[in-house]
Design an enzyme around this catalytic site. Sequence first.
Site, PDB file in Angstrom:
ATOM      1  N   ASP A   1      41.520  68.842  29.241  1.00 50.99           N
ATOM      2  CA  ASP A   1      42.293  70.039  28.896  1.00 50.99           C
ATOM      3  C   ASP A   1      41.735  71.259  29.625  1.00 50.99           C
ATOM      4  O   ASP A   1      41.036  72.092  29.039  1.00 50.99           O
ATOM      5  CB  ASP A   1      42.251  70.242  27.382  1.00 50.99           C
ATOM      6  CG  ASP A   1      43.193  71.340  26.919  1.00 50.99           C
ATOM      7  OD1 ASP A   1      44.171  71.625  27.628  1.00 50.99           O
ATOM      8  OD2 ASP A   1      42.943  71.907  25.830  1.00 50.99           O
TER       9      ASP A   1
ATOM     10  N   LYS B   1      43.902  73.280  31.469  1.00 51.11           N
ATOM     11  CA  LYS B   1      44.992  74.255  31.519  1.00 51.11           C
ATOM     12  C   LYS B   1      45.101  74.887  32.910  1.00 51.11           C
ATOM     13  O   LYS B   1      45.075  76.114  33.067  1.00 51.11           O
ATOM     14  CB  LYS B   1      44.806  75.323  30.444  1.00 51.11           C
ATOM     15  CG  LYS B   1      44.766  74.763  29.025  1.00 51.11           C
ATOM     16  CD  LYS B   1      44.559  75.873  27.997  1.00 51.11           C
ATOM     17  CE  LYS B   1      44.598  75.347  26.578  1.00 51.11           C
ATOM     18  NZ  LYS B   1      43.470  74.460  26.236  1.00 51.11           N
TER      19      LYS B   1
ATOM     20  N   ASP C   1      47.657  77.928  38.864  1.00 48.10           N
ATOM     21  CA  ASP C   1      47.343  78.531  40.158  1.00 48.10           C
ATOM     22  C   ASP C   1      48.547  78.359  41.074  1.00 48.10           C
ATOM     23  O   ASP C   1      49.604  77.874  40.650  1.00 48.10           O
ATOM     24  CB  ASP C   1      46.097  77.867  40.757  1.00 48.10           C
ATOM     25  CG  ASP C   1      45.242  78.846  41.561  1.00 48.10           C
ATOM     26  OD1 ASP C   1      45.814  79.567  42.404  1.00 48.10           O
ATOM     27  OD2 ASP C   1      44.018  78.886  41.350  1.00 48.10           O
TER      28      ASP C   1
END
Length: 236
Positions: free
Chosen positions: A62, A64, A67
């Site tokens: 995780d 996240k 970009d």
Amino acid sequence: MNRDSLPLILALDVDSLATARRTMDVVKGKVDYVKIGPRLFALGGTSFVKEMVDYGFKVFLDLKLHDIPNTIKIAVEAFGDIGLWSLTLHAAGGRRMMEEAVAARDKMGSSMKLFGISVLTSFSEEVWAEATPGCPMDEALKKRAWLCGDCGMDGVVCSPLDLPIIASVASPDLLKVVPGVRLTPGGDDQTRVATPCDAFRNGADYVVMGRPIYTAPDIDQAMSLISQSIQEGLSK
């Protein structure tokens, strides 16, 4: 989803690799899925992830990711061959970012699932409005969930209270991974929470729980209560 496996992801949000290893020793055989977040990944990197995979756990990494599309593409390429069960990306990164992630994963022939973060469970309406003025949270949830499905992502991560909103727009095939799950209300940073039973009754496919398990005085008892709540929700 294999219902023979308890659809519970243990959030391993502990301070050290040593504590993480001790915790996994205790829960081995009780849970199949483990979430590794930024702290443990910073401490142990892919070596620790592979250690957990080799130990027999399905790892939900995780991080996240959020970009520009090419940066996410090459990140997915790097993560796609280390044995992950799943990896998270922020749905706020948009269509092209998620499509690049899915394409990179598929080109590798990796079985790694990709989950889109909708809105963090720590966000209240007030905090959301401060960070995202002019956009109602419900509208963002709907659009992000729909976009995850349209981009070929495997699922979405959402608050248990957001499940009805997600279900109104998302394909039934889109997996719903639900943090912010508690047996009883707790004094922590999760603001939009529900019980495991309620989460599954509202359409969750997996729930994520950490502190209610590894801080419990009796982990076996906590796991038993959680399992009972999950089974009650699944028997709807």
